[in-house]
Structure formats: structure tokens, C-alpha cells
Design a protein around this motif. Structure first.
Motif, PDB file in Angstrom:
ATOM      1  N   UNK A 142      52.200  25.662  22.763  1.00 21.78           N
ATOM      2  CA  UNK A 142      52.445  25.062  24.084  1.00 21.78           C
ATOM      3  C   UNK A 142      53.823  24.444  24.278  1.00 21.78           C
ATOM      4  N   UNK A 143      54.794  24.776  23.429  1.00 21.02           N
ATOM      5  CA  UNK A 143      56.084  24.085  23.591  1.00 21.02           C
ATOM      6  C   UNK A 143      56.696  24.347  24.961  1.00 21.02           C
ATOM      7  N   UNK A 144      56.392  25.519  25.540  1.00 23.50           N
ATOM      8  CA  UNK A 144      56.978  25.793  26.853  1.00 23.50           C
ATOM      9  C   UNK A 144      56.395  24.888  27.936  1.00 23.50           C
ATOM     10  N   UNK A 145      55.094  24.586  27.806  1.00 19.17           N
ATOM     11  CA  UNK A 145      54.505  23.665  28.784  1.00 19.17           C
ATOM     12  C   UNK A 145      55.103  22.273  28.626  1.00 19.17           C
ATOM     13  N   UNK A 146      55.304  21.891  27.357  1.00 21.85           N
ATOM     14  CA  UNK A 146      55.882  20.570  27.116  1.00 21.85           C
ATOM     15  C   UNK A 146      57.289  20.505  27.707  1.00 21.85           C
ATOM     16  N   UNK A 147      58.067  21.549  27.464  1.00 19.80           N
ATOM     17  CA  UNK A 147      59.432  21.561  27.992  1.00 19.80           C
ATOM     18  C   UNK A 147      59.432  21.550  29.521  1.00 19.80           C
ATOM     19  N   UNK A 148      58.454  22.219  30.093  1.00 19.37           N
ATOM     20  CA  UNK A 148      58.367  22.249  31.544  1.00 19.37           C
ATOM     21  C   UNK A 148      58.088  20.855  32.094  1.00 19.37           C
ATOM     22  N   UNK A 149      57.203  20.128  31.397  1.00 17.39           N
ATOM     23  CA  UNK A 149      56.902  18.756  31.808  1.00 17.39           C
ATOM     24  C   UNK A 149      58.137  17.885  31.671  1.00 17.39           C
TER      25      UNK A 149
END
Ligand code: SF4
Ligand code: SF4
Ligand code: SF4
Lengths: 129, 262
Positions: A57-64
Motif C-alpha cells: 500500500x505504499x502508493x496509497x500512503x504516498x497519495x494521502x
């Protein structure tokens, strides 16, 4: 139905072409990429979140992070363990993972994703080496 | 007739079962992640805050364009602003202009020579009623509710340039080319932009977050003041109260937040 032969040949040729990539690459699955951790990343032991979470989920974290930093001006991330991080791709993520080519890129290439983060965000690791 | 009614009832049954799967799935999923992590995103303790940031430029203290060089240089450097020889590709956050371009329509006959020949520093006015924000179809340009800075979210910008048409101050620049090869010295702390997005002064939002004043204000050594327009005790309010100030194209009603002492 006097064209039957022609049609059947056409269909067969089409099927062969359409499935070409499958049988051509049969048995030659690319090996899972091996990611290298820098000494700094190894010493830190944990990322901002658990390894499983980051992997999936690193992309979701970065998006947040992006939403918070850019639009609301909140720049500090407090991880579940209570540690604080500056939410910055180039200056926090790449500070530990200062080997973008052996870390980010290997997996992205394998998964055939081309994130355009780097069109703007600087690959500071490049400057260090 | 009978069989079709049965079918309808069957369908209802199956659909309601299907509708139940998601809550059940979610319940199971959360159970699995029972130790679900709590994260937080906060503003740093050092961050400077205001209701509406504003700037006061004391134009009397700038005699020539050279006096402005260090300020412009400071801004360009920390924001990775490219330098293009071709004027049509120029990227400008902070620049210098003549009185008649900065304050069109305010040129009285036989205007004070000192004022007319003086260079003026121009940048985005971070208008209280910004037309650029209204024009932007993607909300890439927005007025930050917390402190009134008109900001750009480059991730969202589609390069339509409506905002440039809407801004009456020419405060915005478009990246016609990839800016990276034209940046003299890249500052690793700030991202660059990419071809096809618009950019402009951000009132140094990234510095305010760390408790620092904007780079141009710091470099100006007192010739610029920065503060909260709605704090009656702030430095900017004090300056506006005790000096005669003008703003650019005030008659348009965008309520610019950059004030000029003339
Ligand atoms: S000066 Fe132009 S870009 Fe800046 S807020 Fe006002 S209208 Fe928008
Ligand atoms: S160019 Fe970008 S910021 Fe300007 S109006 Fe279009 S999307 Fe919005
Ligand atoms: S406030 Fe910051 S971004 Fe705006 S002109 Fe000054 S230095 Fe540049």
C-alpha cells in the motif's frame, strides 16, 4: 459457405497471433526482483509502516501524504508507533532508500508500472552517488 | 406466469445475499486487522500560521533593479525555477517591472519622477477573491482555507491555462518545455515542475511550515514585511496603517494581499 476454408484459416491465424505472447514466453516467467536495502534502511529496521503494509500500500500512503502536504499544509506524519516523519518522497523516503534504481525501480519495472513521480520529484540519490 | 414470479423471487433472494457479502467481508477483514494501525498527520509545532498572509513592499527602499536581484535570486534558487533565454518560455514567480505596467491607469500627469523611475517588485497577490481559483476546472489552483495562500497542486494541473487568462496580474507562467535542463542549480529540497503545468509564487508555503519567513522577505533585509492581515497587531497592519499604500488593480475587486508603500 464456399468460403469456409478461408474463414477457418483466417480464424486459426488470428488465434495464433493473439496467443503468441503466451506460448512464446511459456516457462520463462521473469524472476521476482530482489530489492536491496541500503545500510541506513537496514539499520532503521522499520519503515514508516510495517513492511507488508508498505509493500502492498505504499502508493496509497504516498497519495494521502500528497493530499495532506499540498492541500492542507500538514507535513508531519505520526506513525502508529508514534514516530514522526516529514512527509516527503524525495527527502524522507529516498533518504533511507537512497538507491532508487535497486529499490523502487526494480519492482516497478517488474510490475511494469511507470510512476511519473520522478518527472517532478527529484531523485536525490542520484546526486549522492 | 408462475415460473416468472418464482424467478423474480429467486433474483431478489440472490441479490440480497449478494448485498450482504460486503458488510460480512468487511467485518471479517477488520477482525483480521484488529490491531489496525492509527496514524496521524499533523502540522509541525514550528509552523507559522495566519488567517490571511499578506506582504508589504516598501518601494521607496528599492532604487534600481540591482536591489531586487538578491530577492529574485533567492526565490529562483530555492524553488528550482528554470531560466529560459526565450522570453515566451519564461517562468516568473518574482520579478521587476515599471510603474506603468504594475499600476496601469494610475499614471497621473507629471507623475513624481522618483516614483515613475523606480522599479517595482511583482509576484502573485494571493488575492482574497482570486479569479484564478474560480477559473480552474480541476481545483489544481485553490485558496488554502487555513491561511489564505493561493496554491497550486501541480499533480492536478492539466495545463489548460484558464487560470492564466483569469489572473489580471500576469502572475502565472506556463511550462512550455521540460524545465529541468534549464535549472542552474537544483535544490534537492524542492521538486521541479514538468512540462505542461502552470506555476507561480506560493508565498513560500514550504518555508512557513518550518517556521521560516518567505525567502524574498528574508533576503530583503527589512524592505519587505510579511504577516497576518487580520491580526491588528501584525507588522503588515502596522505598516499599512502608518503609510500610504496602494495595491494593484484594486478596482477589479480581487482584493490583492500585496501592498505597496509608494
Ligand atoms: S495574483 Fe493572479 S494568480 Fe495570484 S491569486 Fe490573484 S488572480 Fe490568482
Ligand atoms: S492550467 Fe492548471 S491550474 Fe490553471 S486552470 Fe488549468 S488546471 Fe487549473
Ligand atoms: S514569497 Fe516565496 S515564492 Fe513568493 S516570491 Fe517570495 S520567495 Fe518567491
Amino acid at each position: 459457405m464456399k468460403d469456409k476454408k478461408l474463414i477457418v484459416t483466417g480464424v486459426i491465424i488470428f488465434l495464433i497471433i493473439a496467443t503468441f505472447p503466451f506460448w512464446y514466453n511459456r516457462g520463462k516467467a521473469a524472476p521476482m526482483p530482489e530489492l536491496e536495502l541500503t545500510a541506513k534502511a537496514k539499520a532503521a529496521k522499520v519503515c514508516v509502516r510495517s513492511t507488508e503494509y508498505m509493500r502492498a500500500d505504499h502508493m496509497q500512503l504516498l497519495d494521502k501524504w500528497r493530499e495532506k502536504v499540498v492541500r492542507e499544509g500538514d507535513r508531519i506524519y505520526v506513525s502508529p508507533s508514534g514516530k514522526q516523519y516529514n512527509m516527503s518522497l524525495s527527502n524522507t523516503c529516498l533518504d533511507c532508500h537512497s538507491n532508487k534504481a535497486q529499490f523502487c525501480d526494480r519492482c516497478h519495472d517488474y510490475a511494469s508500472v511507470r510512476p511519473y513521480c520522478w518527472d517532478c520529484h527529484l531523485d536525490n540519490s542520484k546526486e549522492k552517488t | 406466469m408462475d415460473s416468472s414470479r418464482r424467478r423474480v423471487l429467486q433474483l431478489f433472494g440472490i441479490s440480497s445475499l449478494a448485498l450482504m457479502t460486503r458488510p460480512v467481508y468487511n467485518a471479517l477483514a477488520t477482525e483480521k486487522h484488529a490491531q489496525k494501525a492509527k496514524e496521524q498527520m499533523i502540522r509541525g509545532d514550528k509552523a507559522l500560521t495566519a488567517k490571511q498572509w499578506a506582504m508589504v513592499i516598501d518601494t521607496r527602499q528599492f532604487e534600481s533593479a540591482e536591489d531586487m536581484e538578491p530577492l529574485i535570486e533567492a526565490c529562483n534558487k530555492i524553488h528550482n525555477i528554470p531560466h529560459f533565454e526565450n522570453q515566451r518560455h519564461e517562468i516568473k514567480w518574482l520579478w521587476e517591472d515599471h510603474y506603468h505596467n504594475v499600476f496601469p491607469g494610475k499614471g497621473a500627469r507629471f507623475l513624481s519622477e522618483a516614483v515613475e523611475s523606480r522599479p517595482f517588485l511583482v509576484l502573485c497577490n494571493h488575492c482574497e477573491n482570486p479569479p484564478c481559483v474560480r477559473a480552474c476546472p480541476t481545483q489544481a489552483t485553490f485558496k488554502r482555507a487555513s491561511d489564505g495562500i493561493v496554491l497550486m497542486d501541480f499533480h492536478r494541473c492539466i495545463g489548460c491555462r484558464f487560470c492564466m487568462a483569469a489572473c489580471p496580474f500576469g502572475a502565472r507562467s506556463f511550462n512550455w518545455r521540460d524545465p529541468r535542463p534549464f535549472i542552474k542549480e537544483t535544490d534537492p529540497k524542492f521538486p521541479t515542475r514538468t512540462k505542461g503545468v502552470v506555476e507561480k509564487c506560493n508565498f513560500c508555503a514550504e518555508r512557513l511550515a518550518e517556521g521560516k519567513l518567505p525567502a524574498c522577505v528574508e533576503a530583503a533585509e527589512g524592505k519587505l514585511a510579511f504577516g497576518d492581515l487580520y491580526d491588528p497587531d501584525s507588522e503588515v497592519r502596522e505598516l499599512i496603517k502608518t503609510n500610504y499604500t496602494i495595491r494593484r488593480k484594486q478596482e477589479l475587486g480581487t482584493e490583492p494581499c500585496v501592498y505597496y508603500i509608494v
